[in-house]
Write a protein that holds these residues in place. Sequence first.
Motif, PDB file in Angstrom:
ATOM      1  N   GLY A  31       0.419  -1.064  -0.250  1.00 25.41           N
ATOM      2  CA  GLY A  31      -0.178  -0.325   0.154  1.00 25.41           C
ATOM      3  C   GLY A  31       1.278   0.988  -0.105  1.00 25.41           C
ATOM      4  N   VAL A  32       1.903   1.055  -0.066  1.00 25.32           N
ATOM      5  CA  VAL A  32       2.830   2.584  -0.023  1.00 25.32           C
ATOM      6  C   VAL A  32       2.702   2.968  -1.481  1.00 25.32           C
ATOM      7  N   LEU A  33       2.380   2.322  -2.744  1.00 28.14           N
ATOM      8  CA  LEU A  33       2.848   2.968  -3.716  1.00 28.14           C
ATOM      9  C   LEU A  33       0.761   2.199  -4.235  1.00 28.14           C
ATOM     10  N   ARG A  34       0.691   3.074  -5.385  1.00 26.70           N
ATOM     11  CA  ARG A  34      -0.903   2.821  -6.176  1.00 26.70           C
ATOM     12  C   ARG A  34      -0.373   1.731  -6.779  1.00 26.70           C
ATOM     13  N   ALA A  35      -1.260   0.699  -7.353  1.00 25.60           N
ATOM     14  CA  ALA A  35      -1.143   0.230  -8.080  1.00 25.60           C
ATOM     15  C   ALA A  35      -0.809   0.908  -9.613  1.00 25.60           C
ATOM     16  N   ASP A  36      -0.311   1.049 -10.633  1.00 25.87           N
ATOM     17  CA  ASP A  36      -0.072   1.407 -12.075  1.00 25.87           C
ATOM     18  C   ASP A  36       0.366   0.961 -13.737  1.00 25.87           C
ATOM     19  N   SER A  37      -0.202   0.357 -14.337  1.00 22.45           N
ATOM     20  CA  SER A  37       0.300  -0.478 -15.371  1.00 22.45           C
ATOM     21  C   SER A  37       1.422   0.153 -15.635  1.00 22.45           C
ATOM     22  N   ALA A  38       1.435   1.355 -16.500  1.00 23.41           N
ATOM     23  CA  ALA A  38       2.018   2.053 -16.692  1.00 23.41           C
ATOM     24  C   ALA A  38       3.600   1.488 -15.856  1.00 23.41           C
ATOM     25  N   GLN A  39       3.493   1.516 -14.832  1.00 23.26           N
ATOM     26  CA  GLN A  39       4.715   1.640 -14.408  1.00 23.26           C
ATOM     27  C   GLN A  39       5.533   0.305 -14.335  1.00 23.26           C
ATOM     28  N   GLU A  40       4.333  -0.750 -13.955  1.00 22.11           N
ATOM     29  CA  GLU A  40       4.223  -1.844 -14.418  1.00 22.11           C
ATOM     30  C   GLU A  40       4.595  -2.282 -15.389  1.00 22.11           C
ATOM     31  N   VAL A  97       5.775  15.025 -15.718  1.00 23.24           N
ATOM     32  CA  VAL A  97       6.455  15.104 -14.309  1.00 23.24           C
ATOM     33  C   VAL A  97       5.687  13.816 -13.294  1.00 23.24           C
ATOM     34  N   GLY A  98       6.653  13.953 -12.160  1.00 23.30           N
ATOM     35  CA  GLY A  98       5.209  13.465 -10.906  1.00 23.30           C
ATOM     36  C   GLY A  98       5.468  12.184 -11.455  1.00 23.30           C
ATOM     37  N   ARG A  99       5.590  11.196 -12.813  1.00 24.88           N
ATOM     38  CA  ARG A  99       4.615   9.682 -12.902  1.00 24.88           C
ATOM     39  C   ARG A  99       6.145   8.986 -12.355  1.00 24.88           C
ATOM     40  N   GLY A 100       6.315   9.252 -11.502  1.00 30.60           N
ATOM     41  CA  GLY A 100       7.356   8.517 -11.344  1.00 30.60           C
ATOM     42  C   GLY A 100       8.442   7.720 -11.790  1.00 30.60           C
ATOM     43  N   LYS A 101       8.757   7.942 -12.840  1.00 30.63           N
ATOM     44  CA  LYS A 101      10.320   7.900 -13.170  1.00 30.63           C
ATOM     45  C   LYS A 101      12.040   7.693 -11.990  1.00 30.63           C
ATOM     46  N   SER A 102      11.478   8.856 -11.088  1.00 29.40           N
ATOM     47  CA  SER A 102      12.402   8.794 -10.260  1.00 29.40           C
ATOM     48  C   SER A 102      12.786   7.404  -9.895  1.00 29.40           C
ATOM     49  N   MET A 103      11.426   7.770  -9.119  1.00 32.17           N
ATOM     50  CA  MET A 103      10.798   6.173  -8.396  1.00 32.17           C
ATOM     51  C   MET A 103      11.461   4.986  -8.924  1.00 32.17           C
ATOM     52  N   LEU A 104      11.424   4.776 -10.316  1.00 38.47           N
ATOM     53  CA  LEU A 104      11.145   3.342 -10.323  1.00 38.47           C
ATOM     54  C   LEU A 104      12.814   3.042 -10.763  1.00 38.47           C
ATOM     55  N   SER A 195      14.306  11.682 -17.747  1.00 39.34           N
ATOM     56  CA  SER A 195      14.009  12.641 -18.357  1.00 39.34           C
ATOM     57  C   SER A 195      12.899  13.140 -18.728  1.00 39.34           C
ATOM     58  N   ASN A 196      12.281  14.432 -18.828  1.00 40.74           N
ATOM     59  CA  ASN A 196      10.619  15.073 -19.376  1.00 40.74           C
ATOM     60  C   ASN A 196      11.218  14.578 -21.039  1.00 40.74           C
ATOM     61  N   THR A 197      12.320  15.243 -21.418  1.00 37.14           N
ATOM     62  CA  THR A 197      12.789  15.247 -22.661  1.00 37.14           C
ATOM     63  C   THR A 197      13.254  13.663 -23.348  1.00 37.14           C
ATOM     64  N   ASP A 233      -0.268  12.064 -12.107  1.00 35.61           N
ATOM     65  CA  ASP A 233       0.690  13.023 -11.514  1.00 35.61           C
ATOM     66  C   ASP A 233       0.402  12.428 -10.122  1.00 35.61           C
ATOM     67  N   TYR A 234       1.899  11.614  -9.824  1.00 35.04           N
ATOM     68  CA  TYR A 234       1.385  11.919  -8.039  1.00 35.04           C
ATOM     69  C   TYR A 234       1.828  12.602  -7.295  1.00 35.04           C
ATOM     70  N   ARG A 235       2.959  13.774  -7.770  1.00 33.59           N
ATOM     71  CA  ARG A 235       3.918  14.014  -6.669  1.00 33.59           C
ATOM     72  C   ARG A 235       2.735  15.367  -6.087  1.00 33.59           C
ATOM     73  N   ASP A 237      -0.346  14.456  -6.932  1.00 39.35           N
ATOM     74  CA  ASP A 237      -1.056  13.843  -5.971  1.00 39.35           C
ATOM     75  C   ASP A 237      -1.150  14.442  -4.280  1.00 39.35           C
ATOM     76  N   ARG A 238       0.228  13.928  -4.164  1.00 40.22           N
ATOM     77  CA  ARG A 238       0.669  13.958  -2.492  1.00 40.22           C
ATOM     78  C   ARG A 238       0.657  15.195  -1.973  1.00 40.22           C
ATOM     79  N   ILE A 239       1.253  16.110  -3.044  1.00 43.82           N
ATOM     80  CA  ILE A 239       0.827  17.638  -2.099  1.00 43.82           C
ATOM     81  C   ILE A 239      -0.418  18.287  -2.286  1.00 43.82           C
ATOM     82  N   GLU A 263       5.401  12.537   3.419  1.00 40.68           N
ATOM     83  CA  GLU A 263       4.468  11.840   2.606  1.00 40.68           C
ATOM     84  C   GLU A 263       5.358  11.670   0.738  1.00 40.68           C
ATOM     85  N   LEU A 264       6.932  12.789   1.148  1.00 39.04           N
ATOM     86  CA  LEU A 264       7.179  13.417  -0.382  1.00 39.04           C
ATOM     87  C   LEU A 264       8.233  12.561  -1.004  1.00 39.04           C
ATOM     88  N   THR A 265       8.942  11.622   0.316  1.00 38.68           N
ATOM     89  CA  THR A 265       9.679  10.439   0.633  1.00 38.68           C
ATOM     90  C   THR A 265       9.769   9.628   0.413  1.00 38.68           C
TER      91      THR A 265
HETATM   92  N1  ATP Z   1       2.042   4.118  -7.988  1.00 39.81           N
HETATM   93  C1  ATP Z   1       2.708   5.424  -6.972  1.00 39.81           C
HETATM   94  N2  ATP Z   1       1.443   5.524  -5.895  1.00 39.81           N
HETATM   95  C2  ATP Z   1       1.836   6.013  -5.042  1.00 39.81           C
HETATM   96  N3  ATP Z   1       3.086   7.186  -4.948  1.00 39.81           N
HETATM   97  C3  ATP Z   1       3.493   7.378  -5.862  1.00 39.81           C
HETATM   98  C4  ATP Z   1       3.590   6.232  -7.071  1.00 39.81           C
HETATM   99  N4  ATP Z   1       4.457   6.612  -8.082  1.00 39.81           N
HETATM  100  C5  ATP Z   1       5.263   7.204  -7.572  1.00 39.81           C
HETATM  101  N5  ATP Z   1       4.632   8.038  -6.333  1.00 39.81           N
HETATM  102  C6  ATP Z   1       5.598   9.172  -5.837  1.00 39.81           C
HETATM  103  O1  ATP Z   1       5.515  10.515  -6.686  1.00 39.81           O
HETATM  104  C7  ATP Z   1       6.536  11.468  -6.486  1.00 39.81           C
HETATM  105  C8  ATP Z   1       6.768  11.534  -7.935  1.00 39.81           C
HETATM  106  O2  ATP Z   1       7.730  10.597  -8.246  1.00 39.81           O
HETATM  107  P1  ATP Z   1       8.777  10.753  -9.009  1.00 39.81           P
HETATM  108  O3  ATP Z   1       9.375  12.020  -8.611  1.00 39.81           O
HETATM  109  O4  ATP Z   1       9.333   9.287  -8.953  1.00 39.81           O
HETATM  110  O5  ATP Z   1       8.389  11.388 -10.382  1.00 39.81           O
HETATM  111  P2  ATP Z   1       9.077  11.543 -11.413  1.00 39.81           P
HETATM  112  O6  ATP Z   1       8.236  10.871 -12.554  1.00 39.81           O
HETATM  113  O7  ATP Z   1      10.240  11.702 -11.172  1.00 39.81           O
HETATM  114  O8  ATP Z   1       8.759  13.338 -11.629  1.00 39.81           O
HETATM  115  P3  ATP Z   1       9.417  14.242 -12.464  1.00 39.81           P
HETATM  116  O9  ATP Z   1       9.851  14.127 -13.892  1.00 39.81           O
HETATM  117  O10 ATP Z   1       8.719  15.682 -11.925  1.00 39.81           O
HETATM  118  O11 ATP Z   1      11.239  13.835 -12.188  1.00 39.81           O
HETATM  119  C9  ATP Z   1       7.370  10.535  -5.693  1.00 39.81           C
HETATM  120  O12 ATP Z   1       6.539  11.488  -3.993  1.00 39.81           O
HETATM  121  C10 ATP Z   1       7.066   9.439  -5.858  1.00 39.81           C
HETATM  122  O13 ATP Z   1       7.853   8.605  -4.396  1.00 39.81           O
END
Ligand code: ATP
Length: 395
Positions: A31-40, A97-104, A195-197, A233-235, A237-239, A263-265
């Motif tokens: 439950g730390v991350l929400r299921a997301d098919s693109a991220q999967e 932005v905020g799609r979870g690239k850095s997280m992955l 990257s965003n580009t 945009d999960y970021r 969402d969180r903020i 929440e953010l980290t």
């Molecule tokens: N599936 C998810 N469920 C919940 N939170 C998520 C999920 N994916 C990412 N997050 C959270 O959302 C926030 C944004 O994710 P992240 O920083 O990886 O985005 P990013 O694609 O790298 O954005 P940017 O392009 O701005 O660098 C982070 O706090 C991350 O942990």
Amino acid sequence: MDGPITPAEAQRLPTTAEGPLPAYRARVAAGVLRADSAQELAAETLQDLWRRLRGYEPRQEEPDKPGGGFMSRFFRRKPVDEAPGNAPQGLYMVGEVGRGKSMLMDLFFDCADVPRKRRIHFHQFMQECHARIHAWRKQNGHDADPIPPLADSIADDAALLCFDEFQVHDITDAMILGRLFEALFAKGVVMVATSNTAPADLFKGKPGRDAFLPFIHLIQQKVAVLYLQSAQDYRRDRIHGLPTWHVPADGRAERALDNAFYELTGQRHGQPKTLAVLGRQIEVPQAVGGVARADFDALCGKPLGPADYLAFSTHYHTLVLDGVPRLGPDNFDRARRFITLVDTLYEHRCKLVASAAAVPDQLYEQGENAAMFQRTASRLMEMQSQDYLGLPHLT
Ligand SMILES: Nc1ncnc2c1ncn2[C@@H]1O[C@H](COP(=O)(O)OP(=O)(O)OP(=O)(O)O)[C@@H](O)[C@H]1O
Ligand SMILES: [Mg+2]
């Protein structure tokens, strides 16, 4: 397991040995991350790369033996553009932005079973390159070519390089990237980036772009491009719903900032970090990935200037700032630095969560810079808006 798992506990789930895909799924299950098919899908691609990289060391050319003579060295030498045969293709994750690239990428990096690996913000990497080139030229003169020794030293440190926020704005960066990366790939360095580009759009519309095109072609050849097309945009969402300006800066506000950082980290406390800028060092009290936390004095109570705030704002996408005091003639230098800090954060679209003695409009009512502060206050208000919170970080 009793009760729900906390994100910090989830970080310690013993799945990193099995690769990023099980690690990702464990976080979704917890439950730390929400299921997301693109991220999967992205995690599956990363899992594949993780598998191909297990224990990776680039296959070395035979070292030159002393006395081997010029001719034997000559015949052993491989063409420079030929990577060691065992180098897997890297990965370049692009998305909004905020799609979870850095997280992955961070999950992948933590799992990567590569003896020599390095994760670095791309902007910081470029600054390091310029500093090393500068030092090399000082020692060896301006006629010597600094790129081969630079590539050697980078490849000695890491066979896997993970870059966060890959972006090219600067002509001086664009000029060295082609030859540098050609040399790195030839040494078997594997690159993973967020990257965003898209590579094809890097340095687009800038003077000198034609000379940069070979670099784009090289990247397209050496890394697979993966579009992370998550709808969320999960970021944001969180903020979203987290108030970003807390008045007054009391215990309640501190707890709200603790909560925002968590929440953010996903972590209660960050690690202290040092950013190197033009031979100086900025101490950042706590950071996790692109999120920093500092109290007002750590950033505005020390003799820091625009170059320091620029480095900070390109390195971190979010600042959690504790205890902005009322500003005025008594703390003129601090006030001036705070204005510069906010301007720089704003220009780079950094997100700010702060606790303060007053709302922005009442923070600086008397003193030499009070009129100038009106613009800062207006920016601080805008930085709390949902539109601003959805803008990409500019590095
Ligand atoms: N599936 C998810 N469920 C919940 N939170 C998520 C999920 N994916 C990412 N997050 C959270 O959302 C926030 C944004 O994710 P992240 O920083 O990886 O985005 P990013 O694609 O790298 O954005 P940017 O392009 O701005 O660098 C982070 O706090 C991350 O942990
Ligand atoms: Mg990111």
